[in-house]
Scaffold this active site. Structure first.
Site, PDB file in Angstrom:
ATOM      1  N   LYS A   1       0.837  -1.206   0.000  1.00 27.57           N
ATOM      2  CA  LYS A   1       0.000   0.000   0.000  1.00 27.57           C
ATOM      3  C   LYS A   1       0.870   1.255   0.000  1.00 27.57           C
ATOM      4  CE  LYS A   1      -1.946  -1.450   3.725  1.00 27.57           C
ATOM      5  NZ  LYS A   1      -2.790  -1.668   4.909  1.00 27.57           N
TER       6      LYS A   1
ATOM      7  N   THR B   1      -8.357   9.100   9.512  1.00 28.73           N
ATOM      8  CA  THR B   1      -8.013   7.869   8.796  1.00 28.73           C
ATOM      9  C   THR B   1      -7.821   6.679   9.734  1.00 28.73           C
ATOM     10  OG1 THR B   1      -5.667   8.502   8.888  1.00 28.73           O
ATOM     11  CG2 THR B   1      -6.904   9.142   6.904  1.00 28.73           C
TER      12      THR B   1
ATOM     13  N   GLY C   1      -8.108   3.357  11.354  1.00 31.20           N
ATOM     14  CA  GLY C   1      -8.703   2.091  10.939  1.00 31.20           C
ATOM     15  C   GLY C   1      -8.635   1.810   9.456  1.00 31.20           C
ATOM     16  N   THR C   2      -7.900   2.633   8.703  1.00 36.47           N
ATOM     17  CA  THR C   2      -7.850   2.471   7.249  1.00 36.47           C
ATOM     18  C   THR C   2      -7.343   1.088   6.843  1.00 36.47           C
ATOM     19  OG1 THR C   2      -7.468   4.831   6.942  1.00 36.47           O
ATOM     20  CG2 THR C   2      -6.893   3.401   5.112  1.00 36.47           C
ATOM     21  N   GLY C   3      -6.195   0.667   7.395  1.00 31.96           N
ATOM     22  CA  GLY C   3      -5.601  -0.615   7.002  1.00 31.96           C
ATOM     23  C   GLY C   3      -6.466  -1.799   7.394  1.00 31.96           C
ATOM     24  N   CYS C   4      -6.998  -1.772   8.597  1.00 36.53           N
ATOM     25  CA  CYS C   4      -7.876  -2.851   9.065  1.00 36.53           C
ATOM     26  C   CYS C   4      -9.104  -2.965   8.171  1.00 36.53           C
ATOM     27  CB  CYS C   4      -8.331  -2.583  10.500  1.00 36.53           C
ATOM     28  SG  CYS C   4      -7.005  -2.390  11.702  1.00 36.53           S
TER      29      CYS C   4
END
Length: 267
Positions: free
Chosen positions: A173, A204, A206-209
Site C-alpha cells: 500500500k 483515517t 482504521g484504514t488498514g484494518c
C-alpha cells in the site's frame, strides 16, 4: 450469506481492530465473526496499554467457530507475540483453509509497537506463507524486507521479495508516498498499479484494518483477488472521504456512510 472471521486485536474506541473489521464485513455484505488476540487501551490519540490473550483461549475461540460455522474467508490483523502466531497457525491447519488475508500490523499511527520484535520471525516464517494475500503499508513492508521504500519501483521490488516468502499475492500500500496514493498488487508474475487520489484528511483511523477486511469479504463472495482489491479500494476511498471527527485525535473512517446517509444521520 458468506461468513468472514477476523483474528485480531480489539480497539476500545471502535475505529480499528476487530471493531473496524466487523463493520467492514457487514458493510460489504457478509456476516462477521471474531477471534480476539489482544485487548488494547486505545482512543483517537493513541494506544496506551495492551493485554495479550492467552494462546489457549485464542485456540479455543478458533475451534469454537470452525467446529460450528462455515468460514468463507479470514482476515488476520494484530498478532503481537510468537506464541499467538504459532497457535493460530497450528489451529487453522486442522481445518480446510478458506481465502486468508494477512494485514501485518506492526505499529499504531501514534507509534506504539503492536508487534513484539521477537514475533517478526514467526510472522515471516509461519503466517505469511499461509496467506492468500498480504497487505503491508510501506513502514511494515520496510520492516519485513529490510530496506527503504519510497518509489513505485521500490514498491515493486518489495512486492517481489515479499512474494518469495510464500504468500500467493502481495498488496504493497502506497498511502505513505508523497504523491498520489498508488498501491502495487503482485501475483508472482504481473504487477497491477492501483491509483487513487490522495485525500486531505486526518480522519483515517482504521484504514488498514478496514481495507484488508473489505478484501476478505469480497474474496468470501467469490471475487478474484484483483477484483476483490479494486472493490475494497473503492469502498475504503468512500469511507475515508466521509471520515469524521471523534474525540481529540485522529478520527475514524466512516464504515457505514451509505447507510447513515440513507437514514439521514450525519456523523
Amino acid at each position: 450469506m458468506k461468513h468472514c472471521l477476523t483474528i485480531a486485536g480489539s480497539d476500545s474506541c471502535g475505529g480499528a481492530g476487530i471493531q473496524a473489521d466487523l463493520k467492514a464485513f457487514s458493510a460489504n455484505g457478509t456476516y462477521g465473526m471474531s477471534v480476539i488476540t489482544a485487548i488494547t487501551a486505545q482512543n483517537t490519540q493513541g494506544v496506551f496499554d495492551v493485554q495479550d490473550i492467552n494462546p489457549s483461549v485464542i485456540q479455543h475461540q478458533i475451534e469454537a467457530i470452525f467446529d460450528d460455522i462455515r468460514v468463507d474467508a479470514i482476515k488476520i490483523g494484530m498478532v503481537s507475540r510468537p506464541e499467538t502466531i504459532e497457535i493460530i497457525a497450528e489451529t487453522l491447519k486442522k481445518y480446510p483453509l478458506p481465502p486468508l488475508v494477512v494485514d501485518p500490523v506492526m505499529i499504531s499511527k501514534s507509534g506504539y509497537d503492536l508487534l513484539q520484535p521477537e514475533a517478526k520471525k514467526a510472522l515471516i516464517e509461519i503466517l505469511l506463507p499461509m496467506a492468500t494475500l498480504i497487505t503491508p503499508n510501506l513502514p511494515e513492508a520496510e520492516v519485513i524486507v529490510g530496506y527503504k521504500i519510497d518509489t513505485i519501483e521500490l514498491m515493486q521490488k518489495a512486492a517481489v521479495d515479499l512474494h518469495k516468502l510464500g504468500c500467493k499475492y502481495v498488496l504493497v500500500k502506497g498511502g505513505h508516498l508523497e504523491n498520489d496514493a498508488t498501491d502495487v498488487l503482485y501475483d508472482g508474475e504481473q504487477f497491477y498499479l492501483l491509483h487513487s487520489k490522495r485525500l486531505e484528511t486526518i480522519n483515517t483511523h482504521g484504514t488498514g484494518c478496514t481495507l484488508s477486511s473489505a478484501i476478505a469479504a469480497n474474496l468470501a463472495k467469490g471475487l478474484h483477488v484483483k477484483e476483490a482489491v479494486e472493490e475494497a479500494k473503492a469502498y475504503i476511498t468512500e469511507a475515508i472521504t466521509h471520515g469524521f471527527k471523534l474525540g481529540h485525535g485522529v478520527g475514524p473512517v466512516h464504515h457505514f456512510y451509505a447507510l447513515y446517509k440513507k437514514a439521514g444521520v450525519e456523523a
